[in-house]
Design an enzyme around this catalytic site. Sequence first.
Site, mmCIF file in Angstrom:
data_model
loop_
_atom_site.group_PDB
_atom_site.id
_atom_site.type_symbol
_atom_site.label_atom_id
_atom_site.label_comp_id
_atom_site.label_asym_id
_atom_site.label_seq_id
_atom_site.Cartn_x
_atom_site.Cartn_y
_atom_site.Cartn_z
ATOM 1 N N LYS A 1 0.855 -1.187 0.000
ATOM 2 C CA LYS A 1 0.000 0.000 0.000
ATOM 3 C C LYS A 1 0.889 1.234 0.000
ATOM 4 O O LYS A 1 1.820 1.344 0.806
ATOM 5 C CB LYS A 1 -0.931 0.029 1.210
ATOM 6 C CG LYS A 1 -1.876 1.237 1.195
ATOM 7 C CD LYS A 1 -3.021 1.125 2.189
ATOM 8 C CE LYS A 1 -2.595 1.586 3.569
ATOM 9 N NZ LYS A 1 -3.764 1.694 4.476
ATOM 10 N N ASP B 1 -3.575 4.869 -0.925
ATOM 11 C CA ASP B 1 -4.392 5.505 0.111
ATOM 12 C C ASP B 1 -4.243 7.010 0.007
ATOM 13 O O ASP B 1 -3.152 7.556 0.205
ATOM 14 C CB ASP B 1 -3.932 5.013 1.490
ATOM 15 C CG ASP B 1 -4.818 5.556 2.607
ATOM 16 O OD1 ASP B 1 -5.804 6.257 2.309
ATOM 17 O OD2 ASP B 1 -4.515 5.275 3.786
ATOM 18 N N GLU C 1 -7.895 3.891 -1.718
ATOM 19 C CA GLU C 1 -8.536 4.103 -0.430
ATOM 20 C C GLU C 1 -8.862 5.590 -0.243
ATOM 21 O O GLU C 1 -7.983 6.448 -0.368
ATOM 22 C CB GLU C 1 -7.555 3.623 0.650
ATOM 23 C CG GLU C 1 -8.144 3.364 2.005
ATOM 24 C CD GLU C 1 -7.111 2.718 2.929
ATOM 25 O OE1 GLU C 1 -7.009 3.166 4.077
ATOM 26 O OE2 GLU C 1 -6.380 1.797 2.469
ATOM 27 N N ASP D 1 -12.149 3.857 4.463
ATOM 28 C CA ASP D 1 -11.355 3.866 5.690
ATOM 29 C C ASP D 1 -11.911 4.928 6.638
ATOM 30 O O ASP D 1 -12.712 4.644 7.515
ATOM 31 C CB ASP D 1 -9.882 4.124 5.364
ATOM 32 C CG ASP D 1 -8.992 4.055 6.604
ATOM 33 O OD1 ASP D 1 -9.525 3.839 7.705
ATOM 34 O OD2 ASP D 1 -7.759 4.216 6.469
ATOM 35 N N LYS E 1 -9.731 -0.185 11.223
ATOM 36 C CA LYS E 1 -8.787 0.046 12.326
ATOM 37 C C LYS E 1 -9.554 -0.138 13.625
ATOM 38 O O LYS E 1 -10.340 0.723 14.026
ATOM 39 C CB LYS E 1 -8.199 1.448 12.253
ATOM 40 C CG LYS E 1 -7.324 1.729 11.041
ATOM 41 C CD LYS E 1 -6.733 3.137 11.144
ATOM 42 C CE LYS E 1 -5.763 3.412 10.011
ATOM 43 N NZ LYS E 1 -6.472 3.611 8.720
#
Length: 1757
Positions: free
Chosen positions: A1198, A1230, A1256, A1279, A1307
């Site tokens: 990533k 991301d 992301e 996210d 997360k």
Amino acid sequence: MDPFTLAVKAHHVHFTNSFSTESSISKHRLTKSLGIPKPSPPLTFLTRISGFRHFNSIDLLRNSGSKVVEGLRFDGPVMDVDEIMDCEEGDLVVETSITRTLPPALTLEHGLESISEAVNKLKTDPPSSSSGVLRFQVAVPPSAKALDWFCRQPESSEVFPVFFLSRDMENPTSKSLYLNQNRGVFGIGAAVYFTHPAWCDSEERTKPKRYLSTNPIPITTYGFMDINFNTEPSCIKHEAGSFYFFVPQIELRELDDISILAATLAWSNGMVCTFEQAIQSFESSFCQVSSHFCSSTERYNPRYVRSALTKFNMMEDKTVQMVCMNAITLGRRDFGCDFMEMREAPFSFQFSFRFSPTLGVANNMQLDNAIGMNYSLGDHVNINAVWASLLIEECSRLGLTYFCIAPGSRSSPLAVAASTHPLITCIACYDERSLAFHALGYARGSHRPAVIITSSGTAVSNLLPAVVEASQDFVPVLLLTADRPPELQDAGANQAINQVNHFGSFVRFFFSLPAPTDQIPARMILTTLDAAVHWATSSPYGPVHINCPFREPLDNSPKHWMSSCLKGLDIWTSSIEPFTKYIQVQHSHACKSYTYGQMAEVLELVQGVNKGLLLVGAVHNEDEIWAVLHLARHIRWPVVADILSGLRLRKLLASFLETEQNILFLDHLDHALLSESVKDWIQFDVIIQIGSRITSKRISQMIEECFPCTYILVDNHPCRHDPSHSVTHRIQSTIVQFVDFLLKVQVPHRSSKWCSFLRALDMMVASEISFQICTDYSLTEPHVAHELSRALTSNSALFVGNSMAIRDVDMYGRNWTTCTRTVADIMLNSEFPQQWIRVAGNRGASGIDGLLSTAIGFAVGCNKHVLCVVGDISFLHDTNGLAILKQRMKRKPILMLVMNNHGGAIFSLLPIADRTEPRILDQYFYTTHNISIQNLCLAHGLNHVQVKTKVELEEALSMSQHLGTDRVIEVESCIDANATFHSMLRKFARQSADHTLNVLSQFSVPDTISCSLSICKICRMEYSLYRIQLCALPTSSYIDHNRSRFCREGFILSLYLEDGSVGYGEVAPLEIHKENLLDAEEQLRFLLHFMTGAKISYFLPLLKGSFSSWIWSTLGIPACEIFPSVRCGLEMAILNAIAVKHGSSFLNILYPLTEIDEEISKRSTSIKICALIDSNKSPVEVASIATTLVEEGFTAIKLKVARRADPIKDAEVIQEVRKKVGHRIELRVDANRNWTYQEALEFGFLVKDCDLQYIEEPVQNEEDIIKYCEESGLPVALDETIDKFQKDPLNMLEKYAHPGIVAIVIKPSVIGGFENAGLIARWAQRHGKMAVVSAAFESGLGLSAYIIFSSYLELQNAYLCKVMNRELCPPVAQGLGTYQWLKEDITTDPISICHNSCSGFVEASVAKATHILQNLQINNDVICKTSMEEQVLRYQLNVNSKDFCSFIKVQEIGQRIDIQDNILLFLHGFLGTGEEWIPIMKAVSGSARCISIDLPGHGGSKMQNHVAKATQEITTKATQEITTKATQEITLSIDVIADVLYKLIEQITPGKVTLVGYSMGARIALYMALRFSDKIKGTVIISGSPGLRDNIARKIRRAEDDSRACALVTHGLQVFLDTWYTGELWESLRSHPHFNRIVASRLLHEDVQSLSKALSDLSVGRQPPLWEDLKLCSTPLLIVVGEKDKKFKSIAEKMCYELSHDEKGSDDLRNQIYEMVEIPNCGHAVHLENPLPVIRAVRQFLTRVNQNSTSNPESNG
């Protein structure tokens, strides 16, 4: 002055109660000068009394033994403003009514006994006060009894007044009394009365004003306007402007879902009504009503109504309305009004009121031409009419007043007689089959027979399906079938068939009358009918058939007949009683035999039970449901409630959720039994089944598999209902009788592991079903069943069709939590925390015919809003029933929900569907059709709406509740999709049941434990602050890149169980999110207090809401208020502690190894890791780093993007990386929401060929995400978007089910722990998306837990794919690459993420992660500090004021640091103590020295007058009396208390303090902030007020609080608290799980006299208003108010307005003085209901105040 001088709240009174409707509201205004009469028409009923010539003055003749109960007189129910202003302090008296609520009673008799016992107990210990109003109330069964009770009172009643008041507000008629059970109010005697003559002399005006306060539990008063009723001279006058209201001595008030029996005692020695006289008066009323009422063993019979109304001989007067309103509730007053209103006082248009034996008035209670008349038969023109008239009249006398008539010639005499009878309600339908089912439905709803009239021939045969259903399900129906005479039988005559015994054994009674003739005594007809109805209404209830041949003429053509056939009917014709009365004699010795005879064996079995089950089948009336709840609460066995029991679709009341634990309902045992493990494990030794029929086939099979066991079946009929042939004890009894027997014996309550497992099993299966239904965003039939209860209220009933409809509702219906609002709720739900819904269905023969007609009849009979749920085939089968809807009979609107899957869907769920060709299924089983239901509705003039989505269904249901007309909602469905979804639901339910049993079975649980399945207590919790070095700057940080050292800080939680087990968790908040390290530590300090002694539940490893429920119920904190990182660390520590305690692993307690197939077991040994690159270097450099990572074995990378100004530069990096690593490596990027939509599009276009696994969070605005997916064509991952989805993730995720969203990055420390993470991951997997666990730069402790959690998600996904027949995808590379940033760690044992030589990839070892968690060795070099729970320092401070000395109890927490003015002083509210602040003080003690005190008069603080102090060493009696008197003379006004606190602060510190006050304490704190700014640095006002602006309002409030203070002393603290906390202000607090504990803490006051003194002296009515002072305030204020506290929210907003408008100062400066904070999810008691946001607000305010103090040192004085 009388000791009960309670002031009224206000002169402007709002009268509301459950009777009011828009159509019945009348507004009456009384001007200030109430002595000026209003013009109004005379009351005509006063002119109709025989013997009286003048309406304006009538003397009431009394029987020598009768008594018109006068009661205690009060002024009111309105007050004149001028009178209040002119009143001296002692001339305004308000008596406080104290209400004591007794436990719910099984029957009305039990309720009377309960009140009698309470009054007798009161007689032995009478109250000490010279005056008082005391009320006892008890919840009794809810069925209608008030009218019957009124009618059973003797004509020569000894007590008056006596009345019945109907609740029917929708155009009531006298017929409605006989149509269905009419709810209302019965009352007798007058405990309290209010009169106001239009004339008042000067003496009347100047005497003290005496009012009644019923706050917080309202008491309803009843009476009349424009009437002056004087009981003493027995005189009633019509006077405009006068009124007469009273509170009955005994009252039965029937609401929608409960009846309340109440008794009121009122006395005043100074008003010639002593306590002894009040008792005697009550006993007179009680003796009468207890001798004349319908016992629980009698069936309600409306014939008593007609008989009584004739006997009482009251006159109908349409000009009179009876008023019912709440007794004075003072304090809601608009002082801007010039006049006073009786606002919104509901008037009833249907009542019967007896003032005395000779005077009464009624409205819409009787028909002039039907009551009191001589029944004349000689006027009939032919013998057919005579016989028909006799049949119909006798039916009406027997209480059969609802006739269903089919058109036909031969039945003309019957139809004409019925339709012309004044008490008969008729309905007609051209389809006899529909008509018969309609009659069946009416009988179901009303519990009384309907009468069916048909012509001869096949018209009679068409009744057979309904007759069969009525017979099989014990429903009484009377069939009057016309027939040809004998000479036309077997002769080929038209419409002549053999109707003798036409229905065979399906009827309880059959008789074929001869053709009408004057040669047979007519009384034979009456006795035959009486016998038939007796058979129909005796057990076993059922249909009866009287065949009625008629010769011509069938019309009213004259034909001579001999009246001699009427011989012997003289008495009958002159009365209104049936000819033959059937009387059942009950012997007292039978009850004794019942108790100690054969039932002794049953009792022995019940008392010796080990694993008992209460199975509740079809329950047909509300009193039986009520009895079942009593039984369930008494024996405390698990309860399985069938859909027809009325208890399956319960509404749980939020105010009493903790009492719901008293009854364990297993709503989803049916689907739990899909698990073979559960079937083998669940074995009952005693089963009690109430009611015969059970819908669930699996439950019935379970009973068979439990055999041999004791199986007790209780029902009132003698028939055998035992298809499994397992019943060992068959008890023929009413449910109420059986429950009454069991309630008299003690049944041991065995709380066991088994019960707790059952509770967990049901919870988890319910959670799984709800998850699957909610996450399937198409409109499915199970979803409809799941949502049904949203459309049901206490005034609703459900009629459910057969086939799939009843099964779906039984399996997938769910309960709802609702808020308590009414006094009835408060009464009932302290014992029964559920509201039930009445449910009916045709389950006798379970056919699909006649369902619509039955539902419509049921709506008429039960008099409720009926929701009917049927399938399309059932609907089409009975469309003729729709014709009945057009006839607007007396009923409420009906809503029909039609599940249209275009065929018979139930066959798709049967084995035949798997073994039969689709063509045959469609044609011969599904009977597939394309008929337009909409057009059918249009043809019948019915409102129709079709819904195809969940939103459309929700809108349609909501709109239908307010539509006011009949409606059909057609739900579009599909047979195949329905079958597939049902199959999937069953598989997931089975897996959930297996999983739950496996998780719980691995623990060593003792057999006898609490129902919460607590594993053990937490001994203590502590936390340690760590600081570890990182190799590089975290990619989530934006700090200075030039720093040479990068650190990560967080906390290690250590959770110690009482057996020595320790569990560790990590709390590591990210600064970029809503919390920081200080915020987290504050909550940890708070949790240290609550965690000590808390019990850990075995449910917690199940997740699925277990943690949220545990946090709320055990800790008393809304789970959503705990910071995500804190909750994550807490869950981690608890799960680790459970694993350690049982010698298991973190993974195994989440997903036991027994569930793991060999095929997927390899997926649980290691986790693939995705590498992380911060791509802030050149494309070549980043590509080089990526190449190195690939060489190390990473298969997924990533890259962080959107760090540069130009997205083209980021695209160049990605292109270069892809070029270097090739296409076998998964690339993720991301953007962290850093791009605008156009920038993201530009980037997407450039990397379109780079084969990204996903991008992301590409755009700043989350509303653009779906649009970006569709326009760019790139796969997207969420996210940051899900970070705020902690409260309701499933609904918020719905819009992201788009296929362009391919992954959810989770997360755990950001979204709030493993429970939330697991739910979101499951949603992602359910929709075919990747669930990627991502770290937030946690240490090795957190990473180890995430590795195991990732393994758990992989196993979960593998099983999901198996159930849904999906191909199992390769394991997901988890976002745990942040381990590379760790330069050091909190554990000495390094985490194992490395190259796996077997797979060739970089992976994390699950075994190694497990080892770290089980054997954590903390690296003490990185620990900065360790914190444990602080101890409270308790001491006493003596404070001398001008008149007395105070001994103040003090609680202190926190270091006494050098800065002397960094002190928080906490002030509690009335009834509180300083102890309630301790949890908040512990949380804030890291920022300040925290002190709380018990205010004078409260808790452990004491007061002593200086005179008393000087003589305290003398012990003589005289000196003690002087001391007591001196103490009583102490004044606790707000200025005195402020002076005490000022001197207290001087002892604490030479500097300033910040005050935190709640309610009364907030008023004191605000007063000090405005008066003593030299000692007050800042003030936090929680639910506080500056006082009352209006002088009259203050006068009223003073008197009111004085009276409350007297009530507190007289009745004691416990009774006072019971009344106090029923107020509207505490509605939200009552829903708190620790409410009972909080109230119990209010009992810890050492001196009730001083407490009452504080209530009186600190009354807001005595406090000077501070509104004007706010404009001059220079002390910073924080105003805190609860979201649900409407009253104080309004006050807070007004305070802010005053604070911000200072003509002398700048608005900007003024705005810096104050801040208002609204705390969510709480009401008035903010600091108790939701303390965590309060803590944060107080700490932030303290920081701001200290900063201002530092920047302006001169402000310190």
